[in-house]
Write a protein that holds these residues in place. Structure first.
Motif, PDB file in Angstrom:
ATOM      1  N   VAL A 276       0.876  -1.165   0.000  1.00  0.00           N
ATOM      2  CA  VAL A 276       0.000   0.000   0.000  1.00  0.00           C
ATOM      3  C   VAL A 276       0.915   1.216   0.000  1.00  0.00           C
ATOM      4  CG1 VAL A 276      -1.702   1.336   1.309  1.00  0.00           C
ATOM      5  CG2 VAL A 276      -1.970  -1.140   1.055  1.00  0.00           C
ATOM      6  N   VAL A 277       0.709   2.073  -0.974  1.00  0.00           N
ATOM      7  CA  VAL A 277       1.621   3.174  -1.261  1.00  0.00           C
ATOM      8  C   VAL A 277       0.889   4.496  -1.084  1.00  0.00           C
ATOM      9  CG1 VAL A 277       3.216   4.054  -2.995  1.00  0.00           C
ATOM     10  CG2 VAL A 277       2.450   1.689  -3.107  1.00  0.00           C
ATOM     11  N   LYS A 278       1.586   5.451  -0.495  1.00  0.00           N
ATOM     12  CA  LYS A 278       1.007   6.796  -0.361  1.00  0.00           C
ATOM     13  C   LYS A 278       1.385   7.612  -1.597  1.00  0.00           C
ATOM     14  CE  LYS A 278       0.761  10.568   2.909  1.00  0.00           C
ATOM     15  NZ  LYS A 278       1.169  11.055   4.232  1.00  0.00           N
ATOM     16  N   LEU A 279       0.382   8.210  -2.217  1.00  0.00           N
ATOM     17  CA  LEU A 279       0.613   8.987  -3.430  1.00  0.00           C
ATOM     18  C   LEU A 279       0.204  10.450  -3.208  1.00  0.00           C
ATOM     19  CD1 LEU A 279      -0.932   6.584  -6.146  1.00  0.00           C
ATOM     20  CD2 LEU A 279       1.441   6.686  -5.369  1.00  0.00           C
ATOM     21  N   PRO A 280       0.814  11.365  -3.961  1.00  0.00           N
ATOM     22  CA  PRO A 280       0.439  12.789  -3.824  1.00  0.00           C
ATOM     23  C   PRO A 280      -0.833  13.092  -4.610  1.00  0.00           C
ATOM     24  CG  PRO A 280       2.222  12.563  -5.413  1.00  0.00           C
ATOM     25  CD  PRO A 280       1.907  11.172  -4.929  1.00  0.00           C
ATOM     26  N   ILE A 281      -1.941  12.505  -4.139  1.00  0.00           N
ATOM     27  CA  ILE A 281      -3.211  12.653  -4.869  1.00  0.00           C
ATOM     28  C   ILE A 281      -4.333  13.056  -3.912  1.00  0.00           C
ATOM     29  CG2 ILE A 281      -2.674  11.050  -6.748  1.00  0.00           C
ATOM     30  CD1 ILE A 281      -4.218   8.885  -5.129  1.00  0.00           C
ATOM     31  N   ASP A 282      -5.393  13.605  -4.499  1.00  0.00           N
ATOM     32  CA  ASP A 282      -6.533  14.074  -3.700  1.00  0.00           C
ATOM     33  C   ASP A 282      -7.495  12.946  -3.335  1.00  0.00           C
ATOM     34  OD1 ASP A 282      -7.302  13.631  -6.304  1.00  0.00           O
ATOM     35  OD2 ASP A 282      -8.748  15.280  -6.353  1.00  0.00           O
ATOM     36  N   ASN A 283      -7.622  11.978  -4.262  1.00  0.00           N
ATOM     37  CA  ASN A 283      -8.689  10.996  -4.098  1.00  0.00           C
ATOM     38  C   ASN A 283      -8.337   9.754  -4.922  1.00  0.00           C
ATOM     39  OD1 ASN A 283     -11.126   9.538  -4.884  1.00  0.00           O
ATOM     40  ND2 ASN A 283     -12.280  11.195  -3.892  1.00  0.00           N
ATOM     41  N   SER A 284      -8.069   8.656  -4.231  1.00  0.00           N
ATOM     42  CA  SER A 284      -7.560   7.478  -4.939  1.00  0.00           C
ATOM     43  C   SER A 284      -8.601   6.859  -5.871  1.00  0.00           C
ATOM     44  CB  SER A 284      -7.032   6.448  -3.941  1.00  0.00           C
ATOM     45  OG  SER A 284      -8.004   6.144  -2.962  1.00  0.00           O
TER      46      SER A 284
ATOM     47  N   LEU B  88       3.213   5.174 -14.316  1.00  0.00           N
ATOM     48  CA  LEU B  88       2.675   5.740 -13.072  1.00  0.00           C
ATOM     49  C   LEU B  88       3.352   7.066 -12.735  1.00  0.00           C
ATOM     50  CD1 LEU B  88       0.868   5.573 -10.555  1.00  0.00           C
ATOM     51  CD2 LEU B  88       2.611   4.131  -9.483  1.00  0.00           C
ATOM     52  N   GLU B  89       4.656   7.102 -12.929  1.00  0.00           N
ATOM     53  CA  GLU B  89       5.392   8.338 -12.641  1.00  0.00           C
ATOM     54  C   GLU B  89       4.865   9.494 -13.500  1.00  0.00           C
ATOM     55  OE1 GLU B  89       9.648   8.034 -13.102  1.00  0.00           O
ATOM     56  OE2 GLU B  89       9.944   9.733 -11.736  1.00  0.00           O
ATOM     57  N   LYS B  90       4.707   9.217 -14.781  1.00  0.00           N
ATOM     58  CA  LYS B  90       4.186  10.261 -15.688  1.00  0.00           C
ATOM     59  C   LYS B  90       2.756  10.655 -15.279  1.00  0.00           C
ATOM     60  CE  LYS B  90       7.752   9.985 -18.511  1.00  0.00           C
ATOM     61  NZ  LYS B  90       8.763  11.043 -18.563  1.00  0.00           N
ATOM     62  N   ALA B  91       1.986   9.649 -14.886  1.00  0.00           N
ATOM     63  CA  ALA B  91       0.583   9.909 -14.528  1.00  0.00           C
ATOM     64  C   ALA B  91       0.501  10.828 -13.318  1.00  0.00           C
ATOM     65  CB  ALA B  91      -0.133   8.592 -14.255  1.00  0.00           C
ATOM     66  N   LEU B  92       1.347  10.553 -12.323  1.00  0.00           N
ATOM     67  CA  LEU B  92       1.304  11.378 -11.105  1.00  0.00           C
ATOM     68  C   LEU B  92       1.636  12.834 -11.406  1.00  0.00           C
ATOM     69  CD1 LEU B  92       2.891   8.928  -8.520  1.00  0.00           C
ATOM     70  CD2 LEU B  92       0.547   9.855  -8.456  1.00  0.00           C
ATOM     71  N   LEU B  93       2.498  13.039 -12.388  1.00  0.00           N
ATOM     72  CA  LEU B  93       2.845  14.418 -12.757  1.00  0.00           C
ATOM     73  C   LEU B  93       1.702  15.094 -13.522  1.00  0.00           C
ATOM     74  CD1 LEU B  93       6.579  13.795 -13.789  1.00  0.00           C
ATOM     75  CD2 LEU B  93       5.729  14.905 -11.698  1.00  0.00           C
ATOM     76  N   ALA B  94       0.966  14.294 -14.272  1.00  0.00           N
ATOM     77  CA  ALA B  94      -0.095  14.859 -15.116  1.00  0.00           C
ATOM     78  C   ALA B  94      -1.445  14.971 -14.415  1.00  0.00           C
ATOM     79  CB  ALA B  94      -0.241  13.992 -16.372  1.00  0.00           C
ATOM     80  N   TYR B  95      -1.621  14.234 -13.310  1.00  0.00           N
ATOM     81  CA  TYR B  95      -2.946  14.147 -12.665  1.00  0.00           C
ATOM     82  C   TYR B  95      -3.419  15.509 -12.151  1.00  0.00           C
ATOM     83  CZ  TYR B  95      -6.551  12.569  -9.351  1.00  0.00           C
ATOM     84  OH  TYR B  95      -7.723  12.387  -8.664  1.00  0.00           O
ATOM     85  N   PRO B  96      -4.600  15.927 -12.576  1.00  0.00           N
ATOM     86  CA  PRO B  96      -5.090  17.257 -12.169  1.00  0.00           C
ATOM     87  C   PRO B  96      -5.322  17.368 -10.659  1.00  0.00           C
ATOM     88  CG  PRO B  96      -6.458  16.312 -13.943  1.00  0.00           C
ATOM     89  CD  PRO B  96      -5.545  15.235 -13.472  1.00  0.00           C
ATOM     90  N   GLY B  97      -5.575  16.250 -10.022  1.00  0.00           N
ATOM     91  CA  GLY B  97      -5.835  16.296  -8.574  1.00  0.00           C
ATOM     92  C   GLY B  97      -4.578  16.076  -7.758  1.00  0.00           C
ATOM     93  N   ARG B  98      -3.417  16.326  -8.345  1.00  0.00           N
ATOM     94  CA  ARG B  98      -2.166  16.133  -7.611  1.00  0.00           C
ATOM     95  C   ARG B  98      -2.100  17.084  -6.417  1.00  0.00           C
ATOM     96  NH1 ARG B  98       3.199  14.022  -8.592  1.00  0.00           N
ATOM     97  NH2 ARG B  98       4.623  15.051  -7.128  1.00  0.00           N
ATOM     98  N   LYS B  99      -1.595  16.533  -5.323  1.00  0.00           N
ATOM     99  CA  LYS B  99      -1.436  17.330  -4.099  1.00  0.00           C
ATOM    100  C   LYS B  99       0.007  17.241  -3.656  1.00  0.00           C
ATOM    101  CE  LYS B  99      -5.537  17.670  -1.289  1.00  0.00           C
ATOM    102  NZ  LYS B  99      -6.181  17.144  -0.067  1.00  0.00           N
ATOM    103  N   GLU B 100       0.534  18.319  -3.149  1.00  0.00           N
ATOM    104  CA  GLU B 100       1.939  18.278  -2.701  1.00  0.00           C
ATOM    105  C   GLU B 100       2.003  18.086  -1.185  1.00  0.00           C
ATOM    106  OE1 GLU B 100       4.395  17.780  -4.639  1.00  0.00           O
ATOM    107  OE2 GLU B 100       3.145  18.122  -6.387  1.00  0.00           O
TER     108      GLU B 100
END
Lengths: 399, 399
Positions: free
Chosen positions: A324-332, A387-399
């Motif tokens: 289980v991985v923590k990602l910089p996203i708003d909503n999985s 996945l790496e590219k997706a995380l950069l492109a995802y509009p709901g990215r959170k820092e």
């Protein structure tokens, strides 16, 4: 038109299945989808198992004993004895997958309204079996910052009520990959003893323990033998998910006798699956070594790749083949859906399981996903890149 | 030590299993035991089914779709279309035996405390599935003097309460061998409509209808399509009890979608069984003709032999391969036990199923047994001879 049952309405839909239409849509668009969402390994089933099926020669495919073929149970007892679990074939009930072992355990031990405590995130289908049995799941949250270790006993105690009848653990853990230590299990054991609870232990990933860590089974605990129910399966051990063969194991004769009544009602476990399961016990040690090395390589690659990504935290799993991985996203949920509906990188995308489905507490798992490392290393590499590219492109990215 | 669940305690033990130790004891004494007690036919499984397993060549035995392989469901839909049951593959859920179809039907449609009406004597395991689901069985007694025909609608109406949610029928019937007529089903249909109930129809013996009688399915009833759940199995049709493949079929989308959630929780039905089940659909017509002729010969011999015995009444079964017979005895449980423990004729005895286990009303079935004509004619002849001698020798004989 008569009404659907309440438990039918309450029955959760699999968190992954909800995404299936989006994955199908992505495939229709010609996209390559890397499936990191499921526990269906790409590892070959041992040849001995397939061969046993190919040489099956009975003229009538009869019901077996409701507890499973005696020859199989006797060999299975030896398998357990070899890993220092002292049981005889009369303490084993062969089930239709690990799923039925869980169902029989719940039906035999728990009344509707009874409560069971499960460390979350947990295998989502426990919810379904609990709903079927009318049992209430009380989650206790394991934290990613502790690598999803067992929550402190004091936290368990806060949840215990008159209705608490058992604790469910999955060890090594799906979805976290955490392997409980002997010390953690002994803490649990004291709790089980103090409150006279059942300990339901799902150990289907037993063979998948890494970095020299030994698996310590709930059946190894002294003094609570009558309280422990082991739920097992051949699905992962032999990459044979479709054979649908598992086992319920306990030293408690009353439970075995009760579970047998449920087993008799459904007549018998699958005959062909039992033949394959029995033959699989002869799988040569090289098979497991190869599988082990394969998973280690995948895990190491994946954990390193994930932790290199900005804002990503991936604990190093000590067992099973999940993390289980923590990602910089708003909503999985949104992220996993977006990956399939909107994103592509070189016409590829990945399918992940939103961690929300593995938490029982509402609102948890929003920035986490489960990743199953069940793809061969070349594909895993591509999937990590995507996945790496997706995380950069995802509009709901959170820092 | 924690307590076993109430449903575990209430779970009935199979009426036949209780006799198994006595049968084993008789065999240890060197006695030949003719098994007329079980629904395990001695008929060969079609070769196409075994061959499909022998040529299984997948490298990984994967989970199938939770509803079963689409290719299988599509072929199965055609099988039903051929018998004028108009369904598509999306209205079929492949289950682990007919048993799981019953379980999913009950869990999806019924709440704990809900009541279902079942004409008795009935398949004993309905009790087990009802206990698992917390559902209350209300029996309605069918009479041997009417060949176990459907009890009058007026009798059903007397049992209907606010809690009544469905009626379960088994057609052709296990244990009685009775085949419901179109007229009887239409009477049921009116009742279903009037009270908006579910009709759970177990039709696993569909292919076993004799004397030119046609099977009329609950799915043939007009106007209650949304209320009917068909529960089916390959076990008897192809003498393949061990493959554990059945099906839940309904035109009601809400039920199929709900049942699918239960199916998803247990992941998938057995893969090998599905391969065998799909292949079995190609069984040549000669197979069924041969089986049919075999059962007709057995039935005719048996019914005649039984009715010739003094004090014995055996209705002529129109379907399945069972009959419930009235014997001149005080207590069928004692008689069946006595046959195994005390009686022998030329070192042979018979194992029968006491009918008490098929009645839900206490006290019924005391002078009745279920006989399954699943033995080849030579053995059946010997078994009838043994039974005749036994009835004369039995100390609890009643005139």
């Amino acid at each position: 038109m008569p009404q659907i049952s309440k438990r039918g309405i309450n029955m959760p839909e699999s968190p992954i299945r909800k995404l299936v239409p989006y994955a199908e849509e992505a495939k229709r668009k010609g996209r390559k989808v890397y499936h990191l969402n499921i526990g269906q390994p790409d590892i070959k089933t041992p040849e001995v198992a397939i061969k046993a099926i190919n040489t099956y020669h009975e003229k009538v495919v009869e019901y077996s004993h409701s507890a499973g073929n005696e020859s199989y149970r006797k060999k299975l007892a030896k398998y357990y004895q070899n890993i220092h679990i002292d049981i005889s074939h009369t303490e084993i009930l062969i089930t239709t997958g690990g799923s039925e072992a869980i169902t029989f355990a719940f039906l035999s031990c728990l009344n509707p309204g009874d409560e069971i405590i499960i460390p979350e995130p947990f295998y989502a289908n426990y919810n379904g079996f609990a709903v079927s049995a009318g049992v209430v799941v009380k989650p206790i949250t394991a934290k990613i910052e502790n690598d999803f270790a067992l929550p402190p006993v004091s936290e368990f105690k806060k949840l215990i009520t008159q209705k608490t009848k058992g604790i469910v653990i999955c060890n090594p853990n799906n979805p976290t990959g955490y392997l409980y230590t002997k010390e953690e299990l002994e803490q649990l054991s004291n709790l089980i003893k103090e409150y006279d609870l059942y300990l339901f232990s799902d150990e289907v990933y037993r063979e998948f323990c890494y970095d020299g860590n030994q698996h310590f089974s709930a059946m190894h605990l002294k003094g609570i033998e009558q309280n422990v129910i082991l739920m097992d399966s051949v699905s992962k051990r032999y990459s044979a998910c479709g054979v649908r063969i598992g086992a319920l194991i306990t030293k408690n004769k009353e439970i075995i006798n009760t579970a047998l009544k449920f087993a008799q009602a459904r007549l018998s476990p699958p005959s062909f699956g039992q033949v394959a399961g029995e033959a699989a016990l002869e799988t040569p040690p090289e098979y497991f070594k190869e599988v082990y090395n394969e998973y280690i390589e995948r895990r190491n690659y994946m954990v390193e790749a994930l932790n290199k990504m900005e804002g990503v935290v991936c604990p190093k799993p000590k067992g099973a083949f999940y993390t289980v991985v923590k990602l910089p996203i708003d909503n999985s949920d949104n992220f996993c859906k977006w990956l399939l509906s909107d994103f592509e990188y070189n016409n590829q995308t990945v399918m992940l399981a939103p961690a929300t489905g593995f938490y029982s507490t509402k609102g948890l798992g929003m920035d986490e996903v489960r990743i199953a490392y069940v793809l061969k290393i070349e594909d895993l590499k591509k999937a990590m890149e995507v996945l790496e590219k997706a995380l950069l492109a995802y509009p709901g990215r959170k820092e």
